[in-house]
Design a protein around this motif. Structure first.
Motif, mmCIF file in Angstrom:
data_model
loop_
_atom_site.group_PDB
_atom_site.id
_atom_site.type_symbol
_atom_site.label_atom_id
_atom_site.label_comp_id
_atom_site.label_asym_id
_atom_site.label_seq_id
_atom_site.Cartn_x
_atom_site.Cartn_y
_atom_site.Cartn_z
ATOM 1 N N LEU A 6 27.218 24.468 41.211
ATOM 2 C CA LEU A 6 28.411 24.731 40.402
ATOM 3 C C LEU A 6 28.520 26.186 39.972
ATOM 4 O O LEU A 6 29.213 26.492 38.995
ATOM 5 C CB LEU A 6 28.387 23.832 39.157
ATOM 6 N N LEU A 7 27.873 27.085 40.686
ATOM 7 C CA LEU A 7 27.925 28.503 40.313
ATOM 8 C C LEU A 7 29.351 29.033 40.214
ATOM 9 O O LEU A 7 29.675 29.795 39.284
ATOM 10 C CB LEU A 7 27.109 29.337 41.303
ATOM 11 N N PRO A 8 30.266 28.681 41.138
ATOM 12 C CA PRO A 8 31.641 29.204 41.015
ATOM 13 C C PRO A 8 32.358 28.735 39.751
ATOM 14 O O PRO A 8 33.362 29.332 39.356
ATOM 15 C CB PRO A 8 32.332 28.660 42.281
ATOM 16 N N ASP A 9 31.867 27.664 39.129
ATOM 17 C CA ASP A 9 32.537 27.119 37.945
ATOM 18 C C ASP A 9 31.991 27.683 36.630
ATOM 19 O O ASP A 9 32.485 27.318 35.562
ATOM 20 C CB ASP A 9 32.397 25.600 37.922
ATOM 21 N N LEU A 10 30.990 28.536 36.699
ATOM 22 C CA LEU A 10 30.396 29.053 35.466
ATOM 23 C C LEU A 10 31.395 29.854 34.640
ATOM 24 O O LEU A 10 31.327 29.852 33.402
ATOM 25 C CB LEU A 10 29.168 29.910 35.786
ATOM 26 N N TRP A 11 32.318 30.541 35.301
ATOM 27 C CA TRP A 11 33.311 31.334 34.559
ATOM 28 C C TRP A 11 34.214 30.418 33.727
ATOM 29 O O TRP A 11 34.545 30.738 32.591
ATOM 30 C CB TRP A 11 34.131 32.173 35.530
ATOM 31 N N ARG A 12 34.604 29.279 34.303
ATOM 32 C CA ARG A 12 35.437 28.341 33.554
ATOM 33 C C ARG A 12 34.639 27.706 32.411
ATOM 34 O O ARG A 12 35.166 27.524 31.305
ATOM 35 C CB ARG A 12 35.980 27.255 34.491
ATOM 36 N N LEU A 13 33.376 27.371 32.658
ATOM 37 C CA LEU A 13 32.549 26.809 31.592
ATOM 38 C C LEU A 13 32.320 27.829 30.481
ATOM 39 O O LEU A 13 32.253 27.466 29.297
ATOM 40 C CB LEU A 13 31.209 26.342 32.174
ATOM 41 N N TRP A 14 32.200 29.094 30.851
ATOM 42 C CA TRP A 14 32.052 30.155 29.835
ATOM 43 C C TRP A 14 33.275 30.168 28.923
ATOM 44 O O TRP A 14 33.143 30.272 27.695
ATOM 45 C CB TRP A 14 31.880 31.495 30.538
ATOM 46 N N LYS A 26 36.928 36.164 38.070
ATOM 47 C CA LYS A 26 35.650 35.760 38.649
ATOM 48 C C LYS A 26 35.139 36.888 39.537
ATOM 49 O O LYS A 26 35.882 37.396 40.381
ATOM 50 C CB LYS A 26 35.819 34.483 39.465
ATOM 51 N N ASP A 27 33.905 37.285 39.348
ATOM 52 C CA ASP A 27 33.311 38.362 40.142
ATOM 53 C C ASP A 27 32.882 37.792 41.494
ATOM 54 O O ASP A 27 31.785 37.251 41.641
ATOM 55 C CB ASP A 27 32.111 38.954 39.398
ATOM 56 N N THR A 28 33.762 37.896 42.477
ATOM 57 C CA THR A 28 33.497 37.292 43.784
ATOM 58 C C THR A 28 32.335 37.965 44.513
ATOM 59 O O THR A 28 31.594 37.308 45.249
ATOM 60 C CB THR A 28 34.756 37.345 44.661
ATOM 61 N N ALA A 29 32.179 39.274 44.321
ATOM 62 C CA ALA A 29 31.067 39.972 44.978
ATOM 63 C C ALA A 29 29.731 39.475 44.434
ATOM 64 O O ALA A 29 28.783 39.224 45.199
ATOM 65 C CB ALA A 29 31.203 41.478 44.770
ATOM 66 N N ARG A 67 38.385 41.833 32.316
ATOM 67 C CA ARG A 67 39.350 41.695 33.411
ATOM 68 C C ARG A 67 39.825 40.250 33.496
ATOM 69 O O ARG A 67 39.027 39.314 33.470
ATOM 70 C CB ARG A 67 38.725 42.123 34.734
ATOM 71 N N MET A 68 41.139 40.090 33.619
ATOM 72 C CA MET A 68 41.710 38.766 33.686
ATOM 73 C C MET A 68 41.929 38.359 35.148
ATOM 74 O O MET A 68 41.859 39.175 36.061
ATOM 75 C CB MET A 68 43.032 38.712 32.918
ATOM 76 N N ARG A 69 42.196 37.090 35.337
ATOM 77 C CA ARG A 69 42.353 36.535 36.676
ATOM 78 C C ARG A 69 43.461 37.255 37.431
ATOM 79 O O ARG A 69 44.576 37.435 36.917
ATOM 80 C CB ARG A 69 42.667 35.041 36.571
ATOM 81 N N GLN A 70 43.169 37.652 38.640
ATOM 82 C CA GLN A 70 44.120 38.472 39.397
ATOM 83 C C GLN A 70 45.120 37.623 40.168
ATOM 84 O O GLN A 70 46.296 37.959 40.261
ATOM 85 C CB GLN A 70 43.340 39.384 40.346
ATOM 86 N N ARG A 71 44.659 36.534 40.754
ATOM 87 C CA ARG A 71 45.557 35.669 41.522
ATOM 88 C C ARG A 71 46.092 34.568 40.615
ATOM 89 O O ARG A 71 45.650 33.431 40.625
ATOM 90 C CB ARG A 71 44.827 35.073 42.714
ATOM 91 N N SER A 72 47.084 34.921 39.831
ATOM 92 C CA SER A 72 47.669 33.988 38.874
ATOM 93 C C SER A 72 49.157 34.267 38.769
ATOM 94 O O SER A 72 49.617 35.409 38.932
ATOM 95 C CB SER A 72 47.007 34.138 37.510
ATOM 96 N N LEU A 73 49.905 33.213 38.483
ATOM 97 C CA LEU A 73 51.344 33.385 38.315
ATOM 98 C C LEU A 73 51.666 34.110 37.012
ATOM 99 O O LEU A 73 52.741 34.702 36.884
ATOM 100 C CB LEU A 73 52.035 32.011 38.335
#
Length: 640
Positions: A291-299, A414-417, A497-503
């Protein structure tokens, strides 16, 4: 069975269901066991700086988990006794043979708040036929797999205590096949009860204490307790060396709510570096392996005090996950109630689970799938998978796929790198330690970036400076206003930094995130702490101005009235320091309910605090003498 009352300094024996001769071994503390020596009040006070007691919990086929003994004895209510017992056994059929280290947190229920009858000795029961191994295991498994109706019926009808104090339990559970016992299995837990949330340290301690106790018996507990009595006081921010049954452990204690990232420690292997006392020893990257990609949402959920349910395969997994989530947002406090391992028999069960909406900020870690049904309406449900570890022998292989069901969308970038690098590191044993340090440091920095605009705005509310002419009364800190800050945030967005791919534009996402945080109880507690810290800083700056200012020039160039006013302010600060240094202080330890009648010697003030105050007193006294030398003799005569 109930607690047999005893002198609080003597040995407590808990009389449980009758035990046969096969049970009367060192592994079972019975009435025939050699009772440990009572602790003096002084020794008990020294022990209580770190822990309250050690409990031994066994599994009874009729009663379920039951507290067998506590050393040293502790006056607990029936609710606390039940909570300790049930929290100390896995609420799942984890394995046939093996051990497990995990932790839990339960609310205190003082005796005067208890709805249960006072503890009393249980009467001997008639002999029972010894069931076969197959019958024993069938009954154990059926007890653990109660139906939904039975589980709800067994749960407490209401919350018995509104106490804001908690007991932490650090547990070593042992289960192994033993045909000499009626149950066919040996099942016991040894639990360190403490008021300190030092999961990293106490997990290491109980992992050493448990095996030694089950091999050698009560003598090990006596030896360990006397080790703890000799431990130095748990001063915040210090790195201490403590002895555990002949092994020396080095532990770094947290400083308040600050994140522990090992900063400033010399490089070396994990075995040589100090234990981070407030951080789970199981790596964050391992606990949330899938669940590493979900840590930002849990934070974000932890930041804004959203209710979270965590379901895992065993108590170690869930307790590690909850502790890591609490750690994820440090130094922001978790104002809600968090339970590293929660079960259906907890006396707070109905208060958390059967409400139409869950309490704000509550984080529950559980192993019972029953919670997936009763908490289906919770906004955030985390199911932990197996992680990167092979299944334990005997563990059911139908472990659910790791996933998160959430009603919210992530707003922070989310820091994709970093995520790509972590996904490469997580399966490499040689990189695991480094990857975990990088991940924890990243979220510590992320939290600091989030707090940056709040710190900047708070700075505008605090008076700027002090000098020798400043008034005696410290100017108050201005009030924080939510709408004023949100308006200020538009021109001072900070580094987050806020989410870049957002409406939604970044400014809208930022406003939404900070607005939710300002409405959460986490912010209220953080603001209170920040104001108290600012008031302390103000006082220290005022004292520094008086202690370091040029009083000679002041006395020669100012009027007599101004010089006398400065003299009186210096004398007032000196008296305040003298009072603080001489006044008795509460020594480090639990709440008054648990304390020994005689505290350890000392004021409870840390050595660093004491030295700083003595240095301030010396400087202020010197300033008084310098100022007096600038005054005419006739003016000095009338001064106090």
């Amino acid at each position: 069975s109930d607690l047999v009352p005893s002198d609080r300094r003597g040995a407590t024996i808990m009389s449980s269901a009758p035990r046969d001769e096969a049970d009367m071994t060192q592994l079972t503390l019975s009435e025939d066991s050699v009772q440990p020596e009572p602790l003096s009040d002084e020794a008990l006070g020294a022990l209580q700086r770190w822990m309250l007691s050690i409990a031994c919990v066994h599994f009874d086929l009729e009663l379920g988990p039951d507290v067998e003994c506590m050393y040293p004895p502790l006056g607990i209510s029936k609710e606390e006794k039940d909570n300790i017992a049930f929290s100390s056994f896995p609420d799942t059929h984890v394995f046939s043979d093996g051990d497990l280290v995990f932790s839990w947190r339960v609310r205190e229920v003082p005796l005067d708040a208890s709805n249960a009858s006072p503890p009393a000795p249980s009467k001997p029961a008639p002999p029972r036929r010894s069931p076969s191994v197959r019958e024993s295991m069938t009954r154990s498994v059926s007890w653990l797999r109660r139906s939904r109706n039975e589980a709800v019926a067994d749960a407490s009808p209401r919350l018995h205590s509104r106490s804001t104090s908690y007991l932490y339990g650090y547990t070593y559970f042992l289960q192994r096949r033993d045909t000499s016992r009626r149950r066919g299995y040996f099942q016991k837990s040894l639990v360190i009860l403490s008021h300190l949330p030092y999961v990293g340290l106490f997990h290491q301690v109980i992992a050493r204490l448990g095996p030694a106790f089950f091999e050698h018996g009560m003598v090990v507990l006596e030896s360990f307790v006397h080790d703890v009595i000799r431990w130095p006081s748990p001063e915040p921010g210090l790195t201490l060396s403590v002895s555990v049954l002949g092994t020396l452990l080095h532990a770094s204690l947290p400083h308040g709510l600050e994140a522990q990232n090992g900063d400033g420690m010399q490089s070396g292997t994990s075995a040589s570096l100090p234990i981070l006392a407030s951080v789970s020893s199981t790596p964050l990257i391992q606990v949330f392996y899938e669940l590493l990609p979900d840590l930002w949402r849990l934070w974000e959920c932890m930041l804004t005090a959203e209710p979270i349910l965590i379901v895992g395969r065993d108590p170690r997994t869930t307790s590690d996950a909850v502790w890591h989530l609490v750690d994820l947002i440090r130094p922001i406090p978790v104002a809600g109630d968090f339970r590293p391992f929660f079960h259906i028999h907890d006396y707070d069960f109905r208060a958390f689970v059967t409400r139409a909406t869950p309490p704000t900020g509550v984080v529950l870690g559980t192993t019972n799938p029953f919670f997936l049904q009763t908490c289906a309406t919770w906004p955030h449900i985390v199911q932990l998978g197996r992680g990167n570890k092979p299944a334990h022998q005997g563990v059911s292989r139908d472990v659910p796929t790791a996933r998160i069901v959430s009603s919210s969308k992530r707003r922070v970038n989310k820091d994709t790198a970093l995520l790509k690098q972590l996904l490469q590191w997580r399966d490499s044993p040689s990189q695991l330690e480094h990857a975990n340090a990088v991940l924890r440091r990243y979220f510590s920095d992320l939290t600091e970036r989030f707090l940056a605009p709040l710190h900047q705005h708070m700075a505008t509310l605090i008076p700027a400076s002090f000098d020798l002419s400043s008034p005696a009364e410290v100017p108050p800190i201005k009030s924080f206003h939510r709408e004023t800050f949100l308006q200020w945030l538009k021109s001072h967005p900070g580094p987050l930094r806020m989410r870049q791919r957002s409406l939604s534009p970044a400014s809208v996402l930022r406003h939404s995130l900070y607005s939710d945080f300002l409405q959460s109880p986490n912010f209220a507690v953080w603001l209170q702490g920040r104001v108290e810290a600012a008031q302390y800083e103000q006082r220290q700056r005022r004292i520094a101005a008086l202690a370091m200012g040029d009083v000679v020039t002041f006395g020669r160039t100012r009027s007599d009235v101004e010089s006398i006013d400065l003299y009186l302010r210096l004398r007032e600060e000196l008296r305040a320091l003298e009072t603080a240094l001489q006044a008795p202080r509460t020594a480090p330890g639990p709440s008054a309910r648990w304390r020994a009648s005689m505290e350890p010697s000392g004021t409870g003030m840390s050595l660093i605090e004491s030295r700083a105050m003595i240095a301030q007193r010396t400087r202020l006294a010197a300033q008084v003498e310098r100022l007096l030398q600038t005054m005419p003799p006739d003016l000095r005569v009338g001064l106090p």
